[in-house]
Design an enzyme around this catalytic site. Structure first.
Site, PDB file in Angstrom:
ATOM      1  N   PRO A  38       0.895  -1.130  -0.085  1.00  0.00           N
ATOM      2  CA  PRO A  38      -0.082   0.153   0.266  1.00  0.00           C
ATOM      3  C   PRO A  38       1.119   1.228  -0.475  1.00  0.00           C
ATOM      4  O   PRO A  38       1.886   1.490   0.784  1.00  0.00           O
ATOM      5  CB  PRO A  38      -0.704  -0.039   1.151  1.00  0.00           C
ATOM      6  CG  PRO A  38       0.148  -1.231   1.904  1.00  0.00           C
ATOM      7  CD  PRO A  38       0.930  -2.013   1.130  1.00  0.00           C
ATOM      8  N   GLN A  92      -6.644  -2.215   2.986  1.00  0.00           N
ATOM      9  CA  GLN A  92      -5.875  -1.189   3.886  1.00  0.00           C
ATOM     10  C   GLN A  92      -6.337  -0.452   5.127  1.00  0.00           C
ATOM     11  O   GLN A  92      -6.520   0.812   4.136  1.00  0.00           O
ATOM     12  CB  GLN A  92      -4.708  -1.070   3.906  1.00  0.00           C
ATOM     13  CG  GLN A  92      -3.831  -0.392   5.059  1.00  0.00           C
ATOM     14  CD  GLN A  92      -2.269  -0.004   5.471  1.00  0.00           C
ATOM     15  OE1 GLN A  92      -2.083   1.201   5.067  1.00  0.00           O
ATOM     16  NE2 GLN A  92      -1.089  -0.900   4.976  1.00  0.00           N
ATOM     17  N   CYS A 122       2.922   3.253   9.672  1.00  0.00           N
ATOM     18  CA  CYS A 122       2.924   4.400   8.967  1.00  0.00           C
ATOM     19  C   CYS A 122       3.999   4.843   9.858  1.00  0.00           C
ATOM     20  O   CYS A 122       2.885   5.027  10.921  1.00  0.00           O
ATOM     21  CB  CYS A 122       1.428   5.154   8.009  1.00  0.00           C
ATOM     22  SG  CYS A 122       1.801   6.120   7.975  1.00  0.00           S
ATOM     23  N   ASN A 222       8.660  -7.156   3.974  1.00  0.00           N
ATOM     24  CA  ASN A 222       8.748  -5.914   2.569  1.00  0.00           C
ATOM     25  C   ASN A 222      10.126  -4.941   2.866  1.00  0.00           C
ATOM     26  O   ASN A 222      10.880  -5.225   4.039  1.00  0.00           O
ATOM     27  CB  ASN A 222       7.412  -5.746   3.511  1.00  0.00           C
ATOM     28  CG  ASN A 222       7.835  -3.928   2.581  1.00  0.00           C
ATOM     29  OD1 ASN A 222       6.998  -2.818   3.344  1.00  0.00           O
ATOM     30  ND2 ASN A 222       7.511  -3.935   1.422  1.00  0.00           N
ATOM     31  N   GLY A 223      10.013  -4.210   2.404  1.00  0.00           N
ATOM     32  CA  GLY A 223      11.446  -3.215   2.273  1.00  0.00           C
ATOM     33  C   GLY A 223      12.471  -3.839   1.266  1.00  0.00           C
ATOM     34  O   GLY A 223      13.379  -4.778   1.651  1.00  0.00           O
ATOM     35  N   ASP A 224      12.746  -2.251   0.364  1.00  0.00           N
ATOM     36  CA  ASP A 224      13.586  -2.838  -0.200  1.00  0.00           C
ATOM     37  C   ASP A 224      13.795  -3.634  -1.733  1.00  0.00           C
ATOM     38  O   ASP A 224      14.821  -3.498  -1.427  1.00  0.00           O
ATOM     39  CB  ASP A 224      15.166  -2.414  -0.334  1.00  0.00           C
ATOM     40  CG  ASP A 224      15.539  -1.427   1.698  1.00  0.00           C
ATOM     41  OD1 ASP A 224      14.493  -0.540   1.188  1.00  0.00           O
ATOM     42  OD2 ASP A 224      16.418  -1.112   2.463  1.00  0.00           O
ATOM     43  N   GLY A 246       6.835  -2.041  -2.640  1.00  0.00           N
ATOM     44  CA  GLY A 246       6.566  -1.399  -2.400  1.00  0.00           C
ATOM     45  C   GLY A 246       7.426   0.139  -3.876  1.00  0.00           C
ATOM     46  O   GLY A 246       6.670   0.283  -5.150  1.00  0.00           O
TER      47      GLY A 246
END
Ligand code: FMN
Length: 330
Positions: A38, A92, A122, A222-224, A246
């Site tokens: 998201p 979400q 967030c 998640n991440g990079d 993302g």
């Protein structure tokens, strides 16, 4: 003979990448375990629809206020628009009141979504100051009440998206993941940075790995993740059940095809025109133009005359002008 060789190569590739369908207790099945994250202001209906075409297994709406839905805010309801090919699809929600979540998930308009995701990650100051998003990581009991309220009021797949903690000293994140499992959450997505880190520093894959080892529900890393190599690395290193991409997908939806071992048959120009075409159905002219201007800067990332193209796009006053530029530059 060739057919079998290709088939075996494809199977080996997928074993290597651990591409698998994810199945949940209520019967929901995802075509694969590669998800679009998201992203507020970015994961609009057109972009998500394009990501599905490119091979994403699940796409998430941008975060949507549970309270605004409950109060019938028109702009918020407009954000619930989905395209025909978005199946299954994740909504979400963000907020801080368990009873608001409980009522929001029962709204008719929410019923078309297959997955209800709760935002507990967030880091935006406006959200955190209001006690929402990653602020919930500081109050596990309130977070539990929210998860329970959602779980008890929907038979959809329920997921939680969170960070590795509020700050470096925060040791409660593993307990947080366990709490999700205890409360019947179907999967958790973890970005291995703290709220305080924001998007700086490194993404802690060891923390994600510990989460995978701690709970028996699927953990999504998640991440990079920016290409097939980083996707493969993160899946193998963490042992996660899937990955969420993302920023690496912006202007680069091919990433879903590459990660799932398929070739992306849609050219960059076709991607852009498809994105326009879907948004034209749902957005007014002003929103369409603003949204596409942002995305076009990403679509043009590898364009030889990127600077010139982006400058001209930003000066366009109509979408026809924008499309003409796309046709001549791509
Ligand atoms: C512009 C932007 C908007 C975002 N909006 C949201 C959001 O609405 N909800 C959410 O849970 N995370 C949001 N995130 C975080 C992403 O979902 C993701 O966790 C983060 O970007 C790390 O993944 P990446 O390195 O693949 O981008 C946002 C990130 C960015 C860059």
């Amino acid at each position: 003979m060739w057919f079998f060789l290709v088939k075996i190569t494809f199977l080996l590739y997928n074993i290597c990448m651990k591409i698998k369908k994810l199945k949940f207790n209520n019967g929901t099945v995802l075509a694969n375990n590669i998800m679009l994250a998201p992203m507020a202001g970015w994961t609009d209906v057109g972009f998500r629809s394009l990501c599905y075409r490119a091979g994403a297994g699940l796409c998430f709406t941008e975060m949507i206020s549970a309270k605004a839905l409950l109060y019938g805010n028109k702009k918020t309801f407009d954000m619930l628009a989905t395209a025909e090919n978005e199946k299954p699809i994740a909504l979400q929600l963000f907020g801080k009141e368990p009873d608001v979540f409980a009522k929001a998930v029962q709204l008719d308009e929410v019923q078309k979504f297959d997955v209800i995701d709760i935002n507990m990650g967030c880091p935006a100051p406006k959200i955190v100051k209001n006690g929402e998003g990653s602020f919930l990581l500081t109050n596990i009991e309130l977070a539990r009440q929210i998860v329970r309220a959602v779980r008890q009021n929907t038979n959809k797949v329920v997921s939680v998206k969170m960070r590795k903690g509020y700050n470096e000293n925060d040791e409660s994140a593993l307990a947080f993941v366990k709490m999700c499992e205890e409360e019947g959450v179907d999967f958790v997505t973890i970005h291995g940075r703290t709220k305080v880190q924001g998007y700086s520093g490194s993404n802690d894959l060891d923390f994600i790995k510990r989460c995978v080892e701690t709970v028996s529900i699927p953990v999504i890393a998640n991440g990079d993740i920016v290409n097939k190599e980083t996707a493969e690395y993160v899946l193998n290193y963490t042992g996660a059940a899937g990955i969420m991409i993302g920023r690496g997908a912006l202007g680069n939806v091919e990433i879903f095809a590459k990660c799932t071992g398929k070739s992306c048959k849609i050219s960059k120009k076709e991607q852009i025109l498809y994105h326009f075409c879907i948004l034209e159905k749902y957005f007014n002219k002003k929103m369409l133009s603003l949204t596409m201007k942002k995305h076009l800067a990403h679509y043009a990332a590898k364009l030889a005359k990127r600077g010139e193209f982006v400058r001209k796009i930003m000066n366009c006053t109509t979408t026809d002008e924008m499309k003409n530029l796309v046709n001549s530059y791509f």
